[in-house]
Design a protein around this motif. Structure first.
Motif, PDB file in Angstrom:
ATOM      1  N   TYR A   9      94.605 -42.920  55.474  1.00 59.83           N
ATOM      2  CA  TYR A   9      93.274 -43.004  56.399  1.00 59.83           C
ATOM      3  C   TYR A   9      93.621 -43.749  57.707  1.00 59.83           C
ATOM      4  N   ARG A  63      81.850 -44.778  56.998  1.00 59.17           N
ATOM      5  CA  ARG A  63      82.516 -43.548  56.839  1.00 59.17           C
ATOM      6  C   ARG A  63      82.487 -43.102  58.509  1.00 59.17           C
ATOM      7  N   ALA A  64      81.883 -43.374  59.089  1.00 60.34           N
ATOM      8  CA  ALA A  64      81.808 -42.917  60.767  1.00 60.34           C
ATOM      9  C   ALA A  64      83.173 -43.754  61.468  1.00 60.34           C
ATOM     10  N   HIS A  65      83.537 -44.594  60.915  1.00 62.79           N
ATOM     11  CA  HIS A  65      84.918 -45.345  61.387  1.00 62.79           C
ATOM     12  C   HIS A  65      86.174 -44.941  60.656  1.00 62.79           C
ATOM     13  N   ILE A  66      85.988 -44.087  59.650  1.00 61.65           N
ATOM     14  CA  ILE A  66      87.227 -43.762  58.962  1.00 61.65           C
ATOM     15  C   ILE A  66      87.610 -42.278  59.196  1.00 61.65           C
ATOM     16  N   VAL A  67      88.940 -42.056  59.424  1.00 66.04           N
ATOM     17  CA  VAL A  67      89.456 -40.698  59.556  1.00 66.04           C
ATOM     18  C   VAL A  67      90.434 -40.433  58.679  1.00 66.04           C
ATOM     19  N   ARG A  77      87.571 -35.621  63.527  1.00 62.64           N
ATOM     20  CA  ARG A  77      86.683 -35.672  62.598  1.00 62.64           C
ATOM     21  C   ARG A  77      86.665 -36.839  61.651  1.00 62.64           C
ATOM     22  N   THR A  78      85.591 -37.685  61.353  1.00 65.73           N
ATOM     23  CA  THR A  78      85.433 -38.703  60.528  1.00 65.73           C
ATOM     24  C   THR A  78      85.044 -38.377  59.318  1.00 65.73           C
ATOM     25  N   SER A  96      81.371 -36.699  61.512  1.00 63.33           N
ATOM     26  CA  SER A  96      81.008 -36.842  63.078  1.00 63.33           C
ATOM     27  C   SER A  96      82.169 -36.989  63.797  1.00 63.33           C
ATOM     28  N   LEU A 136      84.764 -38.336  66.709  1.00 63.90           N
ATOM     29  CA  LEU A 136      85.494 -39.274  67.590  1.00 63.90           C
ATOM     30  C   LEU A 136      86.077 -38.654  68.676  1.00 63.90           C
ATOM     31  N   GLY A 169      81.711 -42.317  69.744  1.00 66.96           N
ATOM     32  CA  GLY A 169      81.047 -41.427  68.863  1.00 66.96           C
ATOM     33  C   GLY A 169      80.306 -40.403  69.202  1.00 66.96           C
TER      34      GLY A 169
END
Length: 187
Positions: free
Chosen positions: A75, A106-110, A134-135, A139, A141, A154
């Motif tokens: 990740y 979850r929006a900060h992890i890819v 995509r995260t 979403s 980035l 974002g």
């Protein structure tokens, strides 16, 4: 087995060693400086050891995502520093904010391990000077450059800069950012 087939099998270990040597050479930045070697510590342990991510660590524990970042991976975590969390974000480490904290994380992890060199190379290859990933929150980035700074935006318009030194962990990469990439929902 033919002589030709036996020769191919005999050369296979030599080819693997050559590929490994190429990989070691690729561990250099464009300016020739060495890229940090992966640590034997996980992303979760790396965040815990770094004093700049106490709030993020608390939110991670509250959202029960610590085990994920201690797991196999890989990740990339775009990790907001303590300074990036503001009073307007609420206390995402509070039990009542568990769902909002999990959504924000979850929006900060890819998925995958993305170093800055990887991000810059993808921006250059794309021709537009931007690249999207995509995260885990499904979403997008978007990465771009402003001068020498790498900016991540974002899909809700929140913007942050990649700051500090990336940390390559055994199961991915920690990329420090100076702001939240998504605003949590009001609790």
């Amino acid at each position: 087995m033919t002589m030709k087939t036996m020769m191919r099998w005999a050369l296979a270990p030599v080819c693997l060693m050559a590929l490994a040597a190429c990989g070691a050479e690729a561990e250099r930045k464009a300016d020739g400086t060495a890229v940090a070697a992966p640590s034997n510590r996980t992303i979760a342990a790396t965040l815990k050891d770094d004093g700049a991510f106490g709030t993020l660590e608390r939110v991670l524990e509250n959202a029960a995502l610590g085990d994920v970042l201690a797991g196999k991976g890989p990740y990339t975590v775009f990790a907001p520093s303590d300074a990036a969390f503001t009073a307007s974000a609420g206390d995402l480490g509070d039990e009542a904010m568990k769902a909002q904290g999990a959504a924000m994380l979850r929006a900060h992890i890819v998925p995958g391990a993305l170093t800055r060199a990887d991000i810059l190379a993808a921006m250059n290859r794309g021709g537009s000077g931007t690249v999207e990933v995509r995260t885990m929150a499904n979403s997008l980035l978007t990465f771009s450059k402003e001068g020498e700074a790498v900016i991540v935006t974002g899909d809700n318009g929140a913007r942050a800069r990649l700051t500090g030194e990336e940390k390559v962990a055994s199961n991915g990469v920690v990329q420090p950012v100076d702001a939240l990439l998504v605003k949590p929902a009001a609790g």
